[in-house]
Design an enzyme around this catalytic site. Structure first.
Site, PDB file in Angstrom:
ATOM      1  N   MET A 113       2.266  43.466   2.309  1.00 45.80           N
ATOM      2  CA  MET A 113       3.072  43.169   1.127  1.00 45.80           C
ATOM      3  C   MET A 113       2.376  43.527  -0.176  1.00 45.80           C
ATOM      4  O   MET A 113       3.010  43.538  -1.232  1.00 45.80           O
ATOM      5  CB  MET A 113       3.482  41.695   1.110  1.00 45.80           C
ATOM      6  CG  MET A 113       2.348  40.706   1.010  1.00 45.80           C
ATOM      7  SD  MET A 113       2.965  39.001   1.100  1.00 45.80           S
ATOM      8  CE  MET A 113       1.428  38.096   1.066  1.00 45.80           C
TER       9      MET A 113
ATOM     10  N   LYS B  84       8.613  32.033   1.277  1.00 45.52           N
ATOM     11  CA  LYS B  84       8.527  30.604   1.553  1.00 45.52           C
ATOM     12  C   LYS B  84       7.106  30.247   1.962  1.00 45.52           C
ATOM     13  O   LYS B  84       6.582  30.763   2.939  1.00 45.52           O
ATOM     14  CB  LYS B  84       9.499  30.218   2.671  1.00 45.52           C
ATOM     15  CG  LYS B  84       9.495  28.723   2.980  1.00 45.52           C
ATOM     16  CD  LYS B  84      10.505  28.386   4.075  1.00 45.52           C
ATOM     17  CE  LYS B  84      10.486  26.898   4.387  1.00 45.52           C
ATOM     18  NZ  LYS B  84      11.439  26.564   5.478  1.00 45.52           N
TER      19      LYS B  84
ATOM     20  N   HIS C 201       1.497  30.126  -2.857  1.00 47.67           N
ATOM     21  CA  HIS C 201       0.461  29.112  -3.125  1.00 47.67           C
ATOM     22  C   HIS C 201      -0.845  29.420  -2.379  1.00 47.67           C
ATOM     23  O   HIS C 201      -1.874  28.798  -2.647  1.00 47.67           O
ATOM     24  CB  HIS C 201       0.961  27.704  -2.808  1.00 47.67           C
ATOM     25  CG  HIS C 201       1.166  27.405  -1.355  1.00 47.67           C
ATOM     26  ND1 HIS C 201       1.306  26.124  -0.884  1.00 47.67           N
ATOM     27  CD2 HIS C 201       1.266  28.218  -0.270  1.00 47.67           C
ATOM     28  CE1 HIS C 201       1.467  26.146   0.432  1.00 47.67           C
ATOM     29  NE2 HIS C 201       1.456  27.409   0.819  1.00 47.67           N
TER      30      HIS C 201
END
Length: 251
Positions: A121, A134, A138
């Site tokens: 990614m 999702k 974080h």
């Protein structure tokens, strides 16, 4: 099994928050252990007054790269890793395309409406009408998050053509009235710092990431317990904006 609605949903989210609080409460104990072993109480006592995080780090001779903090919260210096867990990455488009790390999909087969794609990614993301992240951002530093969000931006059409990025993650103090709620988020914040050099973020910190990645607006739905749902848009008719929604899903 029927999908819970109304009061049932609220109760389930509250129960989930309490479960997570107990699950990661070990961070509270580990933090005190670190504080004691580093002699922090003695350092603060010798200082004779409250200390900033940087003053404490200087007294401990800790590298600035290992010190995390912000105007909204303070953290202990990063310690050695306590435990490790597997990290997975999932991207979802309108055609239900998934792009996890390679060994995760080894031997898996797709279906009529599900496709697995090997990829990174940080390098490229398959074109999609919508991308869901999702429990992804974080885990990463601000710099890495901006890179991921920029790649997402390249992969979706404009807002006028239905393009959006959907984020499900924590927003620190999204429920200021619930002390245990905020405490659990801060425990998770410390956990992300120790395991991945990541962090949980306040709304202002999230907004800066969105702006730095080139997005022009976002909407937030807070009613997901400890987590929040954010929708990002690449273009709008006005300048950068935020709309907070007081219901479960952003429309």
């Amino acid at each position: 099994m029927a999908i819970p609605t109304g009061e049932q949903s609220v109760e389930l989210l509250q129960a989930q928050a309490k479960f997570w609080n107990h699950k990661i409460n070990v961070i509270y104990i580990a933090s005190f252990k670190c504080v004691t072993e580093l002699g922090i109480p003695d350092i603060i006592h010798k200082h004779g007054k409250p200390m900033t995080l940087q003053q404490l780090a200087d007294a401990l001779s800790i590298s600035k790269a290992k010190v995390h903090g912000s105007s909204s919260r303070k953290k202990f210096p990063r310690m050695t890793q306590i435990w490790g867990i597997g990290l997975h990455q999932l991207l979802v488009s309108s055609s239900k395309t998934r792009q996890p790390i390679e060994h995760v999909i080894e031997g898996l087969e797709g279906s009529k409406n599900l496709t697995y794609i090997k990829g990174n990614m940080f390098e490229s993301i398959p074109q999609a009408d919508a991308i869901m992240l999702k429990w992804i951002l974080h885990d990463w530093s601000d710099e890495k998050c901006v890179k991921i969000l920029k790649k997402c931006k390249e992969a979706i059409p404009s807002k006028e053509n239905g393009g959006k990025v959907i984020i499900i993650d924590m927003i620190i103090r999204n429920n200021k009235e619930d002390h245990q709620h905020t405490e659990t988020q801060l425990f998770s914040d410390l956990l992300m710092m120790v395991l991945f050099n990541g962090k949980e973020r306040s709304e202002k910190e999230w907004e800066k990431l969105f702006f730095d990645a080139g997005y022009r607006g976002y909407k937030i739905a807070y009613e997901l317990g400890l987590r929040s749902l954010v929708k990002l848009y690449t273009t709008t008719k006005v300048g950068f904006y935020c709309m907070k929604r007081a219901f479960m899903a952003c429309r």
